[in-house]
Design a protein around this motif. Structure first.
Motif, short mmCIF file in Angstrom:
data_model
loop_
_atom_site.label_atom_id
_atom_site.label_comp_id
_atom_site.label_asym_id
_atom_site.label_seq_id
_atom_site.Cartn_x
_atom_site.Cartn_y
_atom_site.Cartn_z
N ILE A 91 45.92 29.91 51.87
CA ILE A 91 44.73 30.36 51.16
C ILE A 91 45.01 31.75 50.57
O ILE A 91 45.34 32.68 51.30
N HIS A 92 44.90 31.86 49.27
CA HIS A 92 45.15 33.14 48.60
C HIS A 92 43.84 33.91 48.49
O HIS A 92 43.15 33.88 47.48
N GLY A 93 43.49 34.55 49.55
CA GLY A 93 42.25 35.31 49.58
C GLY A 93 42.15 36.09 50.87
O GLY A 93 43.12 36.26 51.60
N GLN A 94 40.95 36.56 51.15
CA GLN A 94 40.73 37.36 52.35
C GLN A 94 39.66 36.69 53.21
O GLN A 94 38.95 35.78 52.78
N SER A 95 39.53 37.16 54.44
CA SER A 95 38.51 36.64 55.33
C SER A 95 37.18 37.34 55.06
O SER A 95 37.13 38.45 54.52
N LEU A 96 36.12 36.68 55.46
CA LEU A 96 34.80 37.31 55.37
C LEU A 96 34.76 38.57 56.23
O LEU A 96 34.13 39.56 55.85
N GLU A 97 35.44 38.54 57.36
CA GLU A 97 35.50 39.73 58.22
C GLU A 97 36.08 40.91 57.46
O GLU A 97 35.56 42.03 57.52
N HIS A 98 37.17 40.68 56.74
CA HIS A 98 37.81 41.76 55.97
C HIS A 98 36.89 42.25 54.87
O HIS A 98 36.78 43.45 54.61
N LEU A 99 36.21 41.32 54.21
CA LEU A 99 35.28 41.71 53.14
C LEU A 99 34.17 42.59 53.69
O LEU A 99 33.76 43.57 53.05
N LEU A 100 33.68 42.27 54.89
CA LEU A 100 32.59 43.04 55.47
C LEU A 100 33.03 44.43 55.89
O LEU A 100 32.21 45.35 55.97
N THR A 101 34.31 44.62 56.17
CA THR A 101 34.79 45.97 56.47
C THR A 101 34.81 46.82 55.22
O THR A 101 34.75 48.05 55.29
N ARG A 133 33.27 25.52 67.65
CA ARG A 133 33.14 26.41 68.81
C ARG A 133 33.58 27.85 68.57
O ARG A 133 33.45 28.69 69.46
N ASP A 134 34.09 28.18 67.38
CA ASP A 134 34.51 29.56 67.15
C ASP A 134 34.22 29.98 65.71
O ASP A 134 35.06 30.57 65.04
N VAL A 135 33.02 29.66 65.24
CA VAL A 135 32.61 30.06 63.89
C VAL A 135 32.31 31.56 63.90
O VAL A 135 31.51 32.04 64.71
N LYS A 136 32.97 32.30 63.02
CA LYS A 136 32.81 33.75 62.94
C LYS A 136 33.39 34.22 61.62
O LYS A 136 34.12 33.47 60.95
N PRO A 137 33.10 35.45 61.20
CA PRO A 137 33.59 35.93 59.90
C PRO A 137 35.10 35.86 59.75
O PRO A 137 35.60 35.60 58.65
N ALA A 138 35.86 36.08 60.83
CA ALA A 138 37.32 36.05 60.73
C ALA A 138 37.85 34.67 60.41
O ALA A 138 38.97 34.53 59.90
N ASN A 139 37.06 33.63 60.68
CA ASN A 139 37.50 32.26 60.44
C ASN A 139 36.91 31.67 59.16
O ASN A 139 36.95 30.45 58.95
N VAL A 140 36.35 32.53 58.32
CA VAL A 140 35.85 32.12 57.02
C VAL A 140 36.70 32.80 55.95
O VAL A 140 36.73 34.03 55.86
N LEU A 141 37.42 32.00 55.16
CA LEU A 141 38.33 32.54 54.16
C LEU A 141 37.72 32.39 52.77
O LEU A 141 37.10 31.36 52.46
N LEU A 142 37.92 33.40 51.94
CA LEU A 142 37.35 33.44 50.60
C LEU A 142 38.47 33.44 49.57
O LEU A 142 39.30 34.35 49.54
N GLU A 143 38.51 32.40 48.76
CA GLU A 143 39.55 32.25 47.73
C GLU A 143 38.85 32.02 46.40
O GLU A 143 38.55 30.88 46.03
N ASP A 145 35.95 31.37 44.17
CA ASP A 145 34.65 30.77 44.47
C ASP A 145 34.72 29.81 45.66
O ASP A 145 33.68 29.30 46.10
N ARG A 146 35.90 29.55 46.15
CA ARG A 146 36.05 28.61 47.26
C ARG A 146 35.88 29.34 48.60
O ARG A 146 36.39 30.44 48.79
N ILE A 147 35.15 28.70 49.50
CA ILE A 147 34.90 29.24 50.84
C ILE A 147 35.43 28.23 51.84
O ILE A 147 35.05 27.05 51.81
#
Length: 334
Positions: A91-101, A133-143, A145-147
């Motif tokens: 995935i050529h993008g960043q995580s939601l966790e990184h975006l929130l930082t 069982r482990d949904v969190k910002p670090a496990n959501v990748l943003l590429e 418009d694709r999530i």
């Protein structure tokens, strides 16, 4: 060179038990991501086998799912030392966790769009009887418009033998549901709680519950209500409707989809009037404990006594024990 074809190019990220590498598939001449499992040296051989089996389960679980919102698994290979590796799309993008930082909090429409994409990905997994069982910002990748939802490392797969001892707590504490921290059976409703906790973090810049220790955090999740989110309207209805202690009382997938679509739909504009400052959020429920209140628990004779210090018991045992004592003392509330 892994399995005679995957050449590692550089590290993408690292978690508690694994590392994800960018790699080159020399056979198909394309870049991929490969996940390496790293088990601490001090674990027993039995524990090591459990971690290997969990890694293999992750590959099987993700490979069952063909959905644009779920990372695609290409292969599972074994290293020379017997460790399993997972080969998946890069995935050529960043995580939601990184975006929130970087941004701390996101616009309502963007949060709702992320929520809808995650909801569809989770619905696809749940239709195959897989609970993440482990949904969190670090496990959501943003590429673009694709999530994309990733990391099914501790997913519960119906029909597979359990790899978890009774009472064991798996997940990321700040995003775990009350039933998860109590060591109870996880269901799709547990993932929906974690979805709401993730979206709450996108609104507030922090999870719905925070504490200095895992034990205190687990108690907060089990006994307190989160502070009202800054933004109201349909997005707040989703957050409030999913962050309910009883899984049976949480919103349905259809209700969530309808509310989030109201925010992202054509012609919808961000409701700037519903966004309130922190100073304007002083009106909170008075029948729940604040994050800093001292908890007192009933002893065997019904007398109140302070909660035990976090250091006295392992985190999971302490939190589960406290939650169960609270439930015994006041079953109607817990």
């Amino acid at each position: 060179m892994l399995a005679g074809r995957y050449r590692r190019l550089g590290r993408i990220g690292q978690g508690g038990m694994g590392v994800v590498w960018r790699a080159y598939d020399t056979d198909l001449e394309r870049e991929v991501a490969i996940k390496e499992l790293r088990v601490p040296e001090q674990v027993t051989e039995q524990e090591r086998r459990v971690w290997y089996a969990r890694m293999q389960r992750e590959a099987r679980a993700a490979a069952r799912l063909r959905h644009p919102g779920i990372v695609t698994v290409y292969d599972r290979v074994m290293g020379e030392d017997g460790r399993p590796w997972i080969v998946m799309e890069l995935i050529h993008g960043q995580s939601l966790e990184h975006l929130l930082t970087e941004q701390e909090a996101l616009p309502e429409q963007q949060i709702a769009a992320i929520g809808l994409a995650m909801l569809e990905a989770l619905s696809a997994a749940h239709s195959h009887r897989i609970v993440h069982r482990d949904v969190k910002p670090a496990n959501v990748l943003l590429e673009g418009d694709r999530i994309v939802l990733t990391d099914f490392g501790i997913a519960a797969v119906e029909g597979d033998a359990t790899l978890t001892r009774p009472g064991t707590v798996l997940g990321t504490p700040a995003y775990m549901s009350p039933e998860q921290i109590a060591g109870q059976t996880v269901t799709p409703a547990s993932d929906l709680w974690s979805l709401a906790a993730t979206l709450y973090a996108a609104v507030e810049g922090r999870p719905p519950f925070t504490a200095l220790t895992h034990g205190a955090l687990f108690i907060a999740i089990a006994t307190q209500d989160p502070a009202p989110p800054k933004c109201g309207g349909p997005l707040a209805q989703v957050l409030n409707g999913l962050l309910r202690k009883d899984p049976a009382n949480r919103l349905s997938v259809t209700q969530i989809r309808d509310l989030l679509t109201t925010v992202t739909g054509p012609g919808t504009k961000p409701d700037t009037q519903s966004c309130r400052s922190v100073d304007q959020q002083s009106a909170t429920r008075t029948d729940t404990l604040s994050y800093t209140d001292d908890l007192t628990l009933p002893d065997d004779k019904g007398r109140s006594q302070p909660a035990r210090a976090a250091e006295e018991l392992p985190v999971e045992q302490e939190a589960v024990a406290i939650y169960r004592r609270l439930a015994e003392a006041d079953p109607d509330r817990y």
